[in-house]
Design a protein around this motif. Structure first.
Motif, short mmCIF file in Angstrom:
data_model
loop_
_atom_site.label_atom_id
_atom_site.label_comp_id
_atom_site.label_asym_id
_atom_site.label_seq_id
_atom_site.Cartn_x
_atom_site.Cartn_y
_atom_site.Cartn_z
N MET A 95 55.76 44.72 46.52
CA MET A 95 53.81 44.86 46.54
C MET A 95 53.82 43.32 45.75
SD MET A 95 53.08 46.41 48.77
CE MET A 95 51.68 45.82 48.83
N ALA A 96 52.80 42.51 46.26
CA ALA A 96 52.67 41.87 44.43
C ALA A 96 51.63 42.09 43.87
CB ALA A 96 51.99 40.54 46.18
N ASP A 97 51.43 41.07 42.58
CA ASP A 97 50.28 41.74 41.62
C ASP A 97 49.57 41.03 42.25
OD1 ASP A 97 49.87 41.25 39.01
OD2 ASP A 97 49.09 39.79 39.81
N PRO A 98 48.06 42.33 41.73
CA PRO A 98 47.20 42.57 42.81
C PRO A 98 46.42 41.30 42.13
CG PRO A 98 47.58 44.77 41.85
CD PRO A 98 48.23 43.98 41.22
N THR A 99 46.68 41.13 41.21
CA THR A 99 45.94 39.39 41.21
C THR A 99 45.93 38.33 41.40
OG1 THR A 99 45.29 40.89 38.40
CG2 THR A 99 44.70 38.11 38.40
N LEU A 100 47.30 37.86 41.64
CA LEU A 100 47.62 36.92 42.35
C LEU A 100 47.24 37.06 43.74
CD1 LEU A 100 49.67 34.58 42.39
CD2 LEU A 100 51.47 36.07 42.96
N ALA A 101 47.07 38.13 44.76
CA ALA A 101 47.50 38.28 45.82
C ALA A 101 45.84 38.05 45.88
CB ALA A 101 47.32 39.68 46.45
N GLU A 102 44.70 38.40 45.48
CA GLU A 102 43.38 37.84 44.96
C GLU A 102 42.79 36.86 44.84
OE1 GLU A 102 41.13 42.34 43.91
OE2 GLU A 102 41.64 40.34 42.05
N ARG A 103 44.03 35.69 44.03
CA ARG A 103 43.96 35.10 43.63
C ARG A 103 44.44 34.15 45.29
NH1 ARG A 103 45.26 34.59 38.38
NH2 ARG A 103 47.95 34.19 38.94
N THR A 104 45.58 33.58 45.44
CA THR A 104 45.69 33.23 46.78
C THR A 104 45.11 33.81 47.97
OG1 THR A 104 48.20 33.63 45.72
CG2 THR A 104 47.70 33.14 48.03
N THR A 105 45.27 34.37 48.15
CA THR A 105 44.36 35.05 49.59
C THR A 105 42.70 34.55 49.78
OG1 THR A 105 43.27 37.34 49.32
CG2 THR A 105 45.41 36.62 50.29
#
Length: 167
Positions: A95-105
């Motif tokens: 699972m990706a880091d949630p902060t990175l997922a939010e920033r990327t999407t």
């Protein structure tokens, strides 16, 4: 819960609904009052809409061999990380880091949509989606879902169809 047709949504919306409108895809918006204390965003959506959890799909972001990858699976199940890695020709997934997922999407956790992301990521849709005429996915914020055909979702996200969910 309010339902809005495509025409009602054209005057604004989330990046996901804007992408659907721009593509000329038929979709229905379902909105509900999000309860921050609910333990599962996906189960909350299914309950609020009165839709079977096998027709409501959650959007998860994983890291497959260093590449962020979107997995779209039914809320009734869970993501099989090994199957996801295999579906995109990778070896390992986490699972990706949630902060990175939010920033990327460009979306917040619990409201990540597979549509209209800031950066289009490789996407895999669980093949169980094809057993339904329509499925629901996040429309880009908590308390907002979009219902569309799995074929349209696959086309717009350039998704790979694969068995990536487990019960």
């Amino acid at each position: 819960m309010a339902k809005k047709s495509k025409k009602q949504q054209q005057s604004g919306g989330t990046p996901a609904t804007v992408a659907l409108t721009s593509a000329g895809v038929d979709f229905t918006i379902h909105s509900y009052d999000h309860d921050p204390s609910h333990p599962s965003y996906g189960e909350e959506a299914a309950e609020a809409m009165g839709v079977s959890p096998d027709r409501v799909f959650k959007t998860l972001v994983a890291d497959v061999d260093g590449t962020l990858t979107v997995a779209v699976v039914p809320v009734a199940g869970s993501l099989d990380l090994k199957a996801l890695a295999s579906a995109v020709g990778g070896k390992r997934a986490a699972m990706a880091d949630p902060t990175l997922a939010e920033r990327t999407t460009g979306y917040v956790r619990g409201g990540i949509s597979p549509l209209g992301q800031r950066k289009q990521l490789p996407t895999v849709l669980d093949d169980s989606a094809t057993t339904h005429p329509t499925i629901c996915v996040s429309a880009g914020r908590r308390g907002l879902e979009v219902e569309l055909s799995p074929t349209d979702l696959t086309t717009l996200t350039k998704a790979t169809l694969a068995p990536i969910a487990r019960p």
